[in-house]
Motif scaffolding. Structure first.
Motif, PDB file in Angstrom:
ATOM      1  N   LYS A   1       6.451 -97.563  40.272  1.00 51.40           N
ATOM      2  CA  LYS A   1       5.699 -96.383  39.807  1.00 51.40           C
ATOM      3  C   LYS A   1       6.484 -95.086  39.976  1.00 51.40           C
ATOM      4  CE  LYS A   1       2.028 -98.797  38.893  1.00 51.40           C
ATOM      5  NZ  LYS A   1       1.821 -99.275  37.556  1.00 51.40           N
TER       6      LYS A   1
ATOM      7  N   PRO B   1      -4.755 -95.483  40.570  1.00 53.84           N
ATOM      8  CA  PRO B   1      -5.727 -95.828  39.524  1.00 53.84           C
ATOM      9  C   PRO B   1      -5.461 -95.095  38.202  1.00 53.84           C
ATOM     10  CG  PRO B   1      -6.853 -95.320  41.579  1.00 53.84           C
ATOM     11  CD  PRO B   1      -5.406 -94.957  41.767  1.00 53.84           C
TER      12      PRO B   1
ATOM     13  N   GLU C   1      -2.911 -97.122  36.432  1.00 52.61           N
ATOM     14  CA  GLU C   1      -3.497 -98.367  35.929  1.00 52.61           C
ATOM     15  C   GLU C   1      -4.349 -98.114  34.687  1.00 52.61           C
ATOM     16  OE1 GLU C   1      -2.571-101.345  37.038  1.00 52.61           O
ATOM     17  OE2 GLU C   1      -1.283-100.253  38.424  1.00 52.61           O
ATOM     18  N   GLU C   2      -4.996 -96.966  34.639  1.00 55.19           N
ATOM     19  CA  GLU C   2      -5.850 -96.618  33.501  1.00 55.19           C
ATOM     20  C   GLU C   2      -5.094 -95.812  32.443  1.00 55.19           C
ATOM     21  OE1 GLU C   2      -9.431 -94.829  35.045  1.00 55.19           O
ATOM     22  OE2 GLU C   2      -9.604 -96.377  36.581  1.00 55.19           O
ATOM     23  N   ARG C   3      -3.782 -95.688  32.629  1.00 57.32           N
ATOM     24  CA  ARG C   3      -2.906 -94.973  31.700  1.00 57.32           C
ATOM     25  C   ARG C   3      -3.324 -93.510  31.500  1.00 57.32           C
ATOM     26  NH1 ARG C   3       0.509 -98.781  29.251  1.00 57.32           N
ATOM     27  NH2 ARG C   3      -0.259-100.904  29.434  1.00 57.32           N
TER      28      ARG C   3
END
Length: 100
Positions: free
Chosen positions: A48, A15, A18-20
């Protein structure tokens, strides 16, 4: 290391990617011992792996790479472009070998 712990770490990292939240992801891994960090890196999706590897401090990255299986090392290397490979992995490994 316990498989549940590794899965928990991966579950926390994904996560963040995904949220940088790259700084937070790097902070989570930078204090791990190299063997544990290698196990976590190997459990990440292939796309990743280079991202997390780039977040590691140079010395830790070289140590983590050494703990990775040959198959995972190859996947990581494939995740880098030729230029990134030269600039990142080779520089880190050379610096690590020079300190030996």
């Amino acid at each position: 290391m316990d498989k549940n712990w590794i899965e928990e770490m991966v579950g926390r990292l994904l996560p963040m990617f995904e949220e940088r939240q790259y700084s937070q992801a790097g902070t989570l891994v930078k204090d791990m011992n190299p063997a544990d960090a290698a196990l976590v890196l190997e459990e990440l999706p292939q796309q990743k792996m280079p991202l997390l590897f780039r977040l590691l401090p140079k010395e830790l990255a070289a140590d983590v790479f050494a703990y990775m299986s040959p198959e995972s090392q190859e996947l990581l290397v494939q995740g880098f472009s030729d230029r990134e490979l030269d600039d990142s992995i080779m520089t880190r490994l050379t610096a690590s070998n020079a300190g030996s």
